[in-house]
Enzyme design. Structure first.
Site, PDB file in Angstrom:
ATOM      1  N   GLY A 114       0.137  -5.140   0.979  1.00  0.00           N
ATOM      2  CA  GLY A 114      -1.089  -5.198   0.189  1.00  0.00           C
ATOM      3  C   GLY A 114      -0.953  -6.006  -1.083  1.00  0.00           C
ATOM      4  N   GLU A 143      -1.430  -9.520  -0.039  1.00  0.00           N
ATOM      5  CA  GLU A 143      -2.846  -9.654   0.306  1.00  0.00           C
ATOM      6  C   GLU A 143      -3.717  -9.723  -0.953  1.00  0.00           C
ATOM      7  OE1 GLU A 143      -3.043  -7.416   4.608  1.00  0.00           O
ATOM      8  OE2 GLU A 143      -2.500  -6.220   2.860  1.00  0.00           O
ATOM      9  N   GLU A 172       4.419  -5.151   7.629  1.00  0.00           N
ATOM     10  CA  GLU A 172       3.740  -4.003   8.236  1.00  0.00           C
ATOM     11  C   GLU A 172       4.212  -3.673   9.647  1.00  0.00           C
ATOM     12  OE1 GLU A 172       0.818  -5.488   5.082  1.00  0.00           O
ATOM     13  OE2 GLU A 172       2.229  -6.388   6.504  1.00  0.00           O
ATOM     14  N   ALA A 229       0.850  -1.181   0.000  1.00  0.00           N
ATOM     15  CA  ALA A 229       0.000   0.000   0.000  1.00  0.00           C
ATOM     16  C   ALA A 229       0.890   1.237   0.000  1.00  0.00           C
ATOM     17  CB  ALA A 229      -0.928  -0.003   1.210  1.00  0.00           C
TER      18      ALA A 229
END
Length: 256
Positions: A107, A110, A130, A62
């Site tokens: 992300g 994910e 993260e 992200a």
């Protein structure tokens, strides 16, 4: 869809995250474009979807710059925004193959995990880093990773925040196969093509049965299967497939 490209090759749709200068990092605009791409897929003329990234990255994560100034409320809302889109991909009626060509971090990992099948190049790198940024995974990483590779290894990767290369990803079951960069998209398209040759309604029912069945206990899961199995007998493709088998021929499925 400025950050996502969509192409159609026969019955296969190709979704490409196209923000290479930022290693395809996910911000709100990219996520909106990704959702729009899936919303626009014609279920009548498409039987499988391949998701990949432009350049040397699948999705590097992200957008940290965009997240750095968020409040707790904004962070939660951003997590929900991404989770809703990834859940839409996970429950998309058609099989979705992730062709992971490079970094699949945060992300990006994910997003890959929201796809049905993951294959990668030998240049791919995976991880949920993260905790090194002071946050948890926010787009399903704490939930899907354990379901895919087992909770022990998932906790190790999430808690320690380190990355793994393609060979380790194959070893732990995060991906199904590893290819050279040149072989990756042809392999993804070949697999998608094999899926596209099968009876489309049956394939869609298989996906729903497997996804829905994993959410309930075995007694309920077999009822899910029974209903979707029975539903196939409403289709012309079931009749064509069985007729071809009995006559030692080959069925051409019409998605009806």
């Amino acid at each position: 869809m400025g950050f996502v490209k969509y192409e159609q090759e026969g019955f296969v749709g190709i979704v490409t995250i196209d923000r290479p200068k930022a290693l395809n990092a996910l911000n709100e605009e990219v996520l909106k474009d990704l959702e729009a791409a899936f919303d626009a897929i014609d279920l009548d003329t498409t039987r499988a979807v391949v998701v990949t990234g432009a350049g040397k990255s699948f999705v590097a994560g992200a957008d940290i710059g965009a997240m750095s100034t968020m409040t707790a409320e904004e962070g939660e809302a951003f997590g929900k925004f991404g989770n809703d889109i990834f859940r839409k991909i996970e429950t998309f009626p058609l099989p979705v193959i992730a062709a992971i060509n490079g970094f699949a971090l945060g992300g990006g990992n994910e997003l890959a995990m929201s796809c049905d099948i993951r294959i990668c190049s030998d240049k791919a790198v995976f991880g949920q880093p993260e905790v090194g940024l002071g946050i948890t995974p926010g787009f399903g990483g704490t939930q899907r990773l354990g379901r895919i590779i087992g909770i022990g290894m998932a906790k190790e990767l999430v808690y320690a925040g380190y990355n793994i290369k393609a060979d380790k990803a194959l070893e732990v079951g995060l991906v199904n196969a590893v290819y050279s960069p040149e072989e990756l998209m042809p392999a993804a398209m070949k697999l998608a093509g094999k899926i596209a040759k099968q009876a489309p309604i049956a394939v869609r029912n298989c996906k729903k049965a497997m996804n829905d069945g994993l959410q309930v206990d075995m007694d309920q899961a077999i009822v899910v299967e029974e209903k979707l199995f029975g539903d196939c007998f409403n289709s012309e493709d079931q009749k064509a497939g069985m007729k071809a088998f009995l006559e030692k021929g080959k069925a051409e499925f019409q998605n009806k």
